[in-house]
Scaffold this motif. Structure first.
Motif, mmCIF file in Angstrom:
data_model
loop_
_atom_site.group_PDB
_atom_site.id
_atom_site.type_symbol
_atom_site.label_atom_id
_atom_site.label_comp_id
_atom_site.label_asym_id
_atom_site.label_seq_id
_atom_site.Cartn_x
_atom_site.Cartn_y
_atom_site.Cartn_z
ATOM 1 N N LEU A 15 58.103 84.488 -75.691
ATOM 2 C CA LEU A 15 58.923 85.116 -76.713
ATOM 3 C C LEU A 15 59.228 86.571 -76.394
ATOM 4 C CD1 LEU A 15 56.793 83.955 -79.776
ATOM 5 C CD2 LEU A 15 58.787 82.785 -78.828
ATOM 6 N N ALA A 16 60.301 87.041 -76.977
ATOM 7 C CA ALA A 16 60.610 88.467 -76.945
ATOM 8 C C ALA A 16 61.078 88.892 -78.321
ATOM 9 C CB ALA A 16 61.707 88.767 -75.919
ATOM 10 N N ALA A 17 60.920 90.168 -78.613
ATOM 11 C CA ALA A 17 61.435 90.707 -79.867
ATOM 12 C C ALA A 17 62.930 90.946 -79.739
ATOM 13 C CB ALA A 17 60.726 92.019 -80.200
ATOM 14 N N THR A 18 63.647 90.754 -80.828
ATOM 15 C CA THR A 18 65.078 91.054 -80.793
ATOM 16 C C THR A 18 65.315 92.547 -80.614
ATOM 17 O OG1 THR A 18 65.091 91.169 -83.205
ATOM 18 C CG2 THR A 18 65.745 89.090 -82.202
ATOM 19 N N THR A 19 64.277 93.365 -80.881
ATOM 20 C CA THR A 19 64.407 94.817 -80.770
ATOM 21 C C THR A 19 63.910 95.352 -79.431
ATOM 22 O OG1 THR A 19 62.241 95.040 -81.830
ATOM 23 C CG2 THR A 19 64.175 95.170 -83.250
ATOM 24 N N THR A 20 63.534 94.444 -78.502
ATOM 25 C CA THR A 20 63.006 94.881 -77.210
ATOM 26 C C THR A 20 63.985 95.804 -76.476
ATOM 27 O OG1 THR A 20 61.654 92.912 -76.908
ATOM 28 C CG2 THR A 20 62.255 94.110 -74.927
ATOM 29 N N GLN A 80 57.601 90.854 -83.465
ATOM 30 C CA GLN A 80 58.745 90.967 -84.377
ATOM 31 C C GLN A 80 59.109 92.432 -84.629
ATOM 32 O OE1 GLN A 80 56.891 88.484 -87.452
ATOM 33 N NE2 GLN A 80 58.736 87.223 -87.467
ATOM 34 N N GLY A 81 58.098 93.275 -84.734
ATOM 35 C CA GLY A 81 58.332 94.683 -85.015
ATOM 36 C C GLY A 81 58.648 95.526 -83.796
ATOM 37 N N GLY A 82 58.480 94.947 -82.593
ATOM 38 C CA GLY A 82 58.787 95.667 -81.372
ATOM 39 C C GLY A 82 57.642 96.496 -80.823
ATOM 40 N N ALA A 83 56.460 96.483 -81.496
ATOM 41 C CA ALA A 83 55.305 97.214 -80.973
ATOM 42 C C ALA A 83 54.818 96.577 -79.676
ATOM 43 C CB ALA A 83 54.182 97.232 -82.008
ATOM 44 N N ILE A 84 54.949 95.255 -79.592
ATOM 45 C CA ILE A 84 54.716 94.500 -78.360
ATOM 46 C C ILE A 84 56.030 93.812 -78.035
ATOM 47 C CG2 ILE A 84 53.466 92.570 -77.321
ATOM 48 C CD1 ILE A 84 51.062 93.291 -79.022
ATOM 49 N N PHE A 135 64.468 81.024 -84.343
ATOM 50 C CA PHE A 135 63.648 82.153 -83.929
ATOM 51 C C PHE A 135 64.318 83.487 -84.259
ATOM 52 C CE2 PHE A 135 61.766 78.765 -81.571
ATOM 53 C CZ PHE A 135 60.456 79.139 -81.322
ATOM 54 N N ARG A 136 65.599 83.593 -83.925
ATOM 55 C CA ARG A 136 66.300 84.873 -84.043
ATOM 56 C C ARG A 136 66.375 85.359 -85.488
ATOM 57 N NH1 ARG A 136 69.369 86.575 -79.510
ATOM 58 N NH2 ARG A 136 69.059 85.198 -77.713
ATOM 59 N N LYS A 137 66.459 84.458 -86.447
ATOM 60 C CA LYS A 137 66.511 84.904 -87.832
ATOM 61 C C LYS A 137 65.164 85.441 -88.297
ATOM 62 C CE LYS A 137 65.812 80.307 -89.929
ATOM 63 N NZ LYS A 137 66.476 79.243 -90.731
ATOM 64 N N ARG A 138 64.135 85.287 -87.431
ATOM 65 C CA ARG A 138 62.818 85.868 -87.700
ATOM 66 C C ARG A 138 62.488 86.959 -86.686
ATOM 67 N NH1 ARG A 138 62.781 79.999 -88.780
ATOM 68 N NH2 ARG A 138 62.314 79.786 -91.000
ATOM 69 N N SER A 139 63.528 87.543 -86.121
ATOM 70 C CA SER A 139 63.414 88.674 -85.182
ATOM 71 C C SER A 139 62.633 88.332 -83.920
ATOM 72 C CB SER A 139 62.765 89.881 -85.889
ATOM 73 O OG SER A 139 63.529 90.285 -86.995
ATOM 74 N N LEU A 140 62.794 87.110 -83.445
ATOM 75 C CA LEU A 140 62.191 86.667 -82.193
ATOM 76 C C LEU A 140 63.247 85.985 -81.338
ATOM 77 C CD1 LEU A 140 58.904 85.044 -83.582
ATOM 78 C CD2 LEU A 140 59.053 87.196 -82.326
ATOM 79 N N VAL A 141 63.037 86.008 -80.026
ATOM 80 C CA VAL A 141 63.937 85.313 -79.103
ATOM 81 C C VAL A 141 63.088 84.393 -78.224
ATOM 82 C CG1 VAL A 141 65.607 85.545 -77.240
ATOM 83 C CG2 VAL A 141 65.509 87.278 -79.045
ATOM 84 N N PRO A 142 63.336 83.076 -78.247
ATOM 85 C CA PRO A 142 62.599 82.170 -77.348
ATOM 86 C C PRO A 142 63.181 82.251 -75.941
ATOM 87 C CG PRO A 142 64.159 80.920 -78.670
ATOM 88 C CD PRO A 142 64.268 82.356 -79.126
ATOM 89 N N LEU A 143 62.358 82.564 -74.961
ATOM 90 C CA LEU A 143 62.832 82.754 -73.587
ATOM 91 C C LEU A 143 62.555 81.558 -72.691
ATOM 92 C CD1 LEU A 143 61.688 86.442 -72.990
ATOM 93 C CD2 LEU A 143 63.944 85.631 -73.712
ATOM 94 N N ALA A 144 61.418 80.891 -72.898
ATOM 95 C CA ALA A 144 61.053 79.779 -72.022
ATOM 96 C C ALA A 144 59.932 78.975 -72.662
ATOM 97 C CB ALA A 144 60.606 80.293 -70.652
ATOM 98 N N GLU A 145 59.763 77.732 -72.181
ATOM 99 C CA GLU A 145 58.634 76.886 -72.575
ATOM 100 C C GLU A 145 57.785 76.629 -71.328
ATOM 101 O OE1 GLU A 145 58.183 76.153 -75.663
ATOM 102 O OE2 GLU A 145 60.133 76.709 -76.453
ATOM 103 N N LEU A 146 56.479 76.748 -71.468
ATOM 104 C CA LEU A 146 55.581 76.681 -70.313
ATOM 105 C C LEU A 146 54.470 75.662 -70.549
ATOM 106 C CD1 LEU A 146 55.198 80.548 -69.994
ATOM 107 C CD2 LEU A 146 56.774 79.103 -68.720
ATOM 108 N N PRO A 147 54.185 74.797 -69.562
ATOM 109 C CA PRO A 147 53.137 73.784 -69.743
ATOM 110 C C PRO A 147 51.742 74.315 -69.437
ATOM 111 C CG PRO A 147 54.207 73.451 -67.641
ATOM 112 C CD PRO A 147 54.918 74.614 -68.297
#
Length: 231
Positions: A15-20, A80-84, A135-147
């Motif tokens: 995941l990434a924050a939309t504010t990254t 979500q807040g961009g601290a991470i 995801f985006r409406k909760r201020s997150l961006v899904p980047l990839a899925e990992l096994p």
């Protein structure tokens, strides 16, 4: 019954924050698991690639479990807040993004994890408008899925038939779909923080546990559980 742990770090989401801020010199990357875990290996490889592709201008700071807190929701809040700026989201993400629980359903993933990963990272799934928007409406961006590997159970009694799981106090992630699933199987599911799970198993607050094989090893759950069941 084969239980794939998808976005439930067999698989987990990246995941990434939309504010990254992508031009920052340091990206903080929150992991749900400890140093030396499968997630940590993925993150180390990502760090190396970012360093290579940015000609050393961007450093990725890895924050394993415990470095940012002990509640997964705290990690998601920080992203979500961009601290991470970056992080992994597993089955516990269901409380933040309810739609992500789709990937916790049993029986829906192919047996081959590579095939599963390819499908989930395809344009028709990962990049679909519905998945991205959830995801985006909760201020997150899904980047990839990992096994990470199949989930297996550990218990202090043998589980040979469905009747053996009746009323079993088994720990599941804090996820309403997982609790409902194991309740339907006849067990008594409970949610316990990852960092508190060893002592909970040791003290009998939980009778069983669900993790990928490597997690049982790295967290030494085998010291307080007698059986490993590949369901």
């Amino acid at each position: 019954m084969r239980l794939n742990r998808f976005i439930c770090a067999a698989t987990f989401g990246f995941l990434a924050a939309t504010t990254t801020t992508v031009n920052a010199d340091t990206w903080r990357f929150g992991l749900e698991e400890i140093e030396g875990s499968v997630q940590h290996s993925y993150a180390e490889r990502f760090k190396a690639l970012v360093k290579e592709k940015s000609d050393g201008e961007i450093d990725v700071q890895l924050l394993p479990y415990g470095k940012w807190g002990s509640s997964y929701s705290a990690l998601y809040d920080a992203i979500q807040g961009g601290a991470i700026q970056l992080g992994f989201g597993s089955g516990a993400l269901g409380g933040t993004v309810p739609e992500s629980q789709l990937l916790n359903l049993n029986y829906i993933m192919p047996s081959d994890q590579w095939v599963t990963a390819q499908g989930l990272n395809s344009d028709t799934f990962l990049k679909s408008k519905a998945w991205q928007e959830s995801f985006r409406k909760r201020s997150l961006v899904p980047l990839a899925e990992l096994p990470e590997g199949y989930q297996v159970w550990t218990t202090n009694k043998a589980i040979n038939t469905p009747d053996d799981i009746e009323n079993l106090g088994i720990r599941v992630m804090d996820n309403s779909l997982l609790r409902a699933t194991y309740k339907a199987y006849g067990a008594s599911p409970t949610s316990i923080a990852y960092g508190e799970l060893y002592s909970a198993l040791q003290q009998g607050q939980a009778e069983g546990n669900i993790q990928p094989v490597f997690a049982h090893e790295e967290m030494a759950f085998y010291e307080v559980q007698d059986y490993m069941i590949f369901a």
